[in-house]
Design an enzyme around this catalytic site. Structure first.
Site, PDB file in Angstrom:
ATOM      1  N   SER A  93       0.826  -1.196   0.000  1.00 47.68           N
ATOM      2  CA  SER A  93       0.000   0.000   0.000  1.00 47.68           C
ATOM      3  C   SER A  93       0.869   1.258   0.000  1.00 47.68           C
ATOM      4  O   SER A  93       1.630   1.483  -0.932  1.00 47.68           O
ATOM      5  CB  SER A  93      -0.956  -0.068   1.202  1.00 47.68           C
TER       6      SER A  93
ATOM      7  N   HIS B 265      -2.510  -1.329  -4.243  1.00 40.09           N
ATOM      8  CA  HIS B 265      -3.973  -1.338  -4.337  1.00 40.09           C
ATOM      9  C   HIS B 265      -4.468   0.096  -4.246  1.00 40.09           C
ATOM     10  O   HIS B 265      -3.686   1.027  -4.070  1.00 40.09           O
ATOM     11  CB  HIS B 265      -4.610  -2.239  -3.272  1.00 40.09           C
TER      12      HIS B 265
END
Length: 198
Positions: A101, A126
């Protein structure tokens, strides 16, 4: 029983006796930065402060940022990325363990050609998530609009730093994409794999 942060000897130039400092302060003096936790305001401010101090101290010596992070808050992560672009010295980024992330976003922000993953490191990208689940309808709409702006910002940075088309990054960010060190290199998130023999 916790032992706290380990202390190591450190002698200032011109001093005869060494003093004891915590290991992180000693490493910071060597221009080694560590992101070993979730990204939040506190760790982001610490890293930015250290980078600004080291930038003012010597603009010619590179910095090395070691990353083992599950991700965290979007805005603090973007602020660390921006600080890395702002400082004059090159910032090498080294992924050890996991850069997920916001951790992978910061990893991508290292000086191009100086982004490294250790052989067994994992990288995950993501899309950013929202924190509003039970707010007023108006708050949820405003939050969704802001998340879309942040998603666009992050997508554009990944596209620029990896040299992948915007649509590819956008599609890949729709779900969690985990990569090995070799896959992260092929994707363009890192440039080198440390200790690689082939």
């Amino acid at each position: 029983m916790p032992i706290g942060v380990p202390k190591v000897p450190f002698r200032l130039p011109g001093e005869e006796d060494a003093g004891w400092v915590d290991v992180y302060n000693r490493l910071y003096r060597e221009r080694l930065l560590f992101l070993g936790q979730q990204v939040d305001d506190e760790i982001a401010n610490q890293l930015i402060g250290i980078m600004m101090y080291l930038n003012g101290e010597d603009e010619n010596r590179d910095m090395y940022s070691y990353i083992n992070s599950p991700g965290g808050a979007v805005l603090p992560g973007i602020s660390v990325y921006d600080a890395m672009q702002f400082v004059v010295p090159d910032v090498h980024t080294i992924c050890m363990g996991l850069a997920a992330s916001m951790g992978s976003f910061i990893l991508t922000g290292g000086e191009i050609t100086k982004r490294i993953a250790l052989p067994h490191a994992r990288v995950m990208i993501h899309q950013p998530a929202s924190s509003y689940y039970d707010g007023q309808a108006g708050e949820c709409i405003m939050e969704a609009e802001e998340i879309l702006k942040l998603r666009d910002c992050i997508t554009r940075v990944y596209a620029q730093r990896t040299e992948k088309p915007l649509w590819v990054i956008s599609e890949d960010m729709e779900r969690d994409i985990f990569m090995s060190a070799k896959e992260a290199r092929a994707y363009g998130i890192v440039d080198l794999i440390a200790l690689e023999n082939d």
